[in-house]
Motif scaffolding. Structure first.
Motif, PDB file in Angstrom:
ATOM      1  N   ILE A   1       1.578  -5.325  14.195  1.00  0.00           N
ATOM      2  CA  ILE A   1       1.425  -6.124  13.312  1.00  0.00           C
ATOM      3  C   ILE A   1       2.678  -5.700  12.006  1.00  0.00           C
ATOM      4  O   ILE A   1       3.014  -4.481  12.188  1.00  0.00           O
ATOM      5  CB  ILE A   1       0.236  -6.133  12.302  1.00  0.00           C
ATOM      6  N   MET A   2       3.051  -6.799  11.471  1.00  0.00           N
ATOM      7  CA  MET A   2       4.605  -6.293  10.590  1.00  0.00           C
ATOM      8  C   MET A   2       4.679  -7.580   9.428  1.00  0.00           C
ATOM      9  O   MET A   2       4.549  -8.553   9.700  1.00  0.00           O
ATOM     10  CB  MET A   2       5.665  -6.497  11.411  1.00  0.00           C
ATOM     11  N   LEU A   3       5.018  -6.861   8.238  1.00  0.00           N
ATOM     12  CA  LEU A   3       5.222  -7.740   7.091  1.00  0.00           C
ATOM     13  C   LEU A   3       6.621  -7.822   7.050  1.00  0.00           C
ATOM     14  O   LEU A   3       7.376  -6.831   7.309  1.00  0.00           O
ATOM     15  CB  LEU A   3       4.652  -6.842   5.802  1.00  0.00           C
ATOM     16  N   LEU A   4       7.144  -9.132   6.825  1.00  0.00           N
ATOM     17  CA  LEU A   4       8.596  -9.351   6.478  1.00  0.00           C
ATOM     18  C   LEU A   4       8.889  -9.838   5.058  1.00  0.00           C
ATOM     19  O   LEU A   4       8.053 -10.791   4.763  1.00  0.00           O
ATOM     20  CB  LEU A   4       9.169 -10.264   7.413  1.00  0.00           C
TER      21      LEU A   4
ATOM     22  N   SER B   1      -8.061  -9.098  10.288  1.00  0.00           N
ATOM     23  CA  SER B   1      -8.933  -8.565   9.635  1.00  0.00           C
ATOM     24  C   SER B   1      -8.959  -7.203   9.235  1.00  0.00           C
ATOM     25  O   SER B   1      -9.381  -6.626   8.275  1.00  0.00           O
ATOM     26  CB  SER B   1     -10.447  -9.145   9.911  1.00  0.00           C
ATOM     27  N   THR B   2      -8.630  -6.458  10.410  1.00  0.00           N
ATOM     28  CA  THR B   2      -8.595  -4.939  10.126  1.00  0.00           C
ATOM     29  C   THR B   2      -7.698  -4.631   9.410  1.00  0.00           C
ATOM     30  O   THR B   2      -7.760  -3.347   8.758  1.00  0.00           O
ATOM     31  CB  THR B   2      -8.361  -4.435  11.964  1.00  0.00           C
ATOM     32  N   TYR B   3      -6.548  -5.222   9.094  1.00  0.00           N
ATOM     33  CA  TYR B   3      -5.386  -4.790   8.388  1.00  0.00           C
ATOM     34  C   TYR B   3      -5.354  -5.246   7.158  1.00  0.00           C
ATOM     35  O   TYR B   3      -4.282  -5.202   6.189  1.00  0.00           O
ATOM     36  CB  TYR B   3      -4.078  -4.981   9.167  1.00  0.00           C
ATOM     37  N   ILE B   4      -6.282  -5.950   6.576  1.00  0.00           N
ATOM     38  CA  ILE B   4      -6.339  -6.519   5.157  1.00  0.00           C
ATOM     39  C   ILE B   4      -6.128  -5.573   4.148  1.00  0.00           C
ATOM     40  O   ILE B   4      -5.130  -5.771   3.238  1.00  0.00           O
ATOM     41  CB  ILE B   4      -7.557  -7.332   4.741  1.00  0.00           C
ATOM     42  N   PRO B   5      -6.740  -4.473   4.154  1.00  0.00           N
ATOM     43  CA  PRO B   5      -6.116  -3.366   3.026  1.00  0.00           C
ATOM     44  C   PRO B   5      -4.727  -2.900   3.083  1.00  0.00           C
ATOM     45  O   PRO B   5      -4.374  -2.943   2.165  1.00  0.00           O
ATOM     46  CB  PRO B   5      -7.173  -2.249   3.449  1.00  0.00           C
TER      47      PRO B   5
ATOM     48  N   ALA C   1      -2.138  -3.966   0.252  1.00  0.00           N
ATOM     49  CA  ALA C   1      -1.400  -2.598  -0.491  1.00  0.00           C
ATOM     50  C   ALA C   1       0.109  -2.727  -0.346  1.00  0.00           C
ATOM     51  O   ALA C   1       0.757  -2.350  -1.298  1.00  0.00           O
ATOM     52  CB  ALA C   1      -2.202  -1.372   0.147  1.00  0.00           C
ATOM     53  N   THR C   2       0.527  -3.007   0.793  1.00  0.00           N
ATOM     54  CA  THR C   2       2.025  -3.054   1.013  1.00  0.00           C
ATOM     55  C   THR C   2       2.635  -4.029   0.355  1.00  0.00           C
ATOM     56  O   THR C   2       3.638  -4.124  -0.368  1.00  0.00           O
ATOM     57  CB  THR C   2       2.336  -3.491   2.591  1.00  0.00           C
TER      58      THR C   2
END
Length: 260
Positions: A116-119, A245-249, A253-254
């Motif tokens: 998973i990655m945010l851009l 859903s596992t990575y919502i926190p 935060a990011t």
């Protein structure tokens, strides 16, 4: 064929990207062309690494962030929003450079865990009828097996050719029980992790994401519950999706830390 070759990414990244052996990408199998602009959250990612180019899918989760798969990283990434036919320049289309890519700090290129990655976009997207955000799930929310979801992308439609689609395509897929992706030490799902991954796609129906669809969303009940990650070499379902859903926190935060 070796088991290593059976495990692949869903993005057509060149050899120069130094991906794990056998990793590749995905398009929609058993699907149909989507109604133009019916999925305004969809993002097409143009990727460059060195002199090699490729592409992925993604989805808009805020005005200045797109969510995608960590294996869709590159040196230069450009996001296209509000597009349907890649060959046409559409008046409603927005092309925005990515100023920062943030893969999950525990992303594992071998097991594909935490894919998973945010851009972060170079500037905010203009939200309108063609470009919109998609809601994220509640933290640790789970979809019951049998839930019908949908997936879309511009990837390949068949394991028998190398052609990707000019237009966005979509299909319905079924959430499977975790046991449908068995962790057999000698099988292709040996690295499946039920806490961070979703097993999706009924093998009897034959509908699935495939090479080129990597990073796109699995949409269940109007929310982005999964991210196209990896699957079998010939596109036979089930495929494996990152469990959002596992990575919502981490996502919250990011984005909060990087907001201007």
């Amino acid at each position: 064929m070796s088991l290593t070759m059976q495990l692949l990414f869903f993005v057509l990244l060149p050899v120069a990207f130094r991906l794990p052996p056998g990793s590749q990408a995905g398009e929609i199998i058993g699907g149909r062309e989507a109604q133009p602009h019916s999925r305004p959250y969809m993002a097409y990612l143009s990727l460059w690494r060195g002199h090699k180019s490729s592409f992925c899918g993604g989805f808009l989760v805020s005005e200045n962030f797109v969510l995608t798969a960590a294996h869709c990283n590159g040196d230069i990434i450009t996001v296209r929003l509000g597009t349907h036919n890649l060959r046409n320049w559409e008046y409603n289309e927005q092309r925005i450079p990515v100023c920062r890519s943030i893969p999950h700090p525990q992303y594992n290129k071998v097991t594909l865990n935490n894919d998973i990655m945010l851009l972060q976009l170079g500037h905010k997207a203009r939200l309108n009828g063609y470009v919109r955000r998609i809601p994220l799930p509640l933290p640790h929310q789970r979809m019951r097996p049998g839930t019908v979801c949908s997936v879309a992308g511009w990837g390949r439609t068949s394991a028998h050719n190398q052609l990707s689609s000019d237009t966005l395509r979509e299909t319905d897929v079924v959430v499977m029980p975790d046991a449908a992706c068995p962790r057999d030490p000698d099988g292709i799902y040996r690295n499946y992790n039920a806490s961070t991954m979703m097993c999706v796609g009924d093998p009897e129906k034959g509908k699935s994401s495939f090479r080129g669809d990597s990073g796109g969303p699995l949409v269940c009940q109007g929310r982005a519950q999964g991210i196209v990650s990896w699957g079998s070499e010939d596109g036979t379902p089930p495929a494996v999706y990152t469990r959002v859903s596992t990575y919502i926190p981490w996502i919250r935060a990011t984005m909060r830390r990087l907001q201007p």
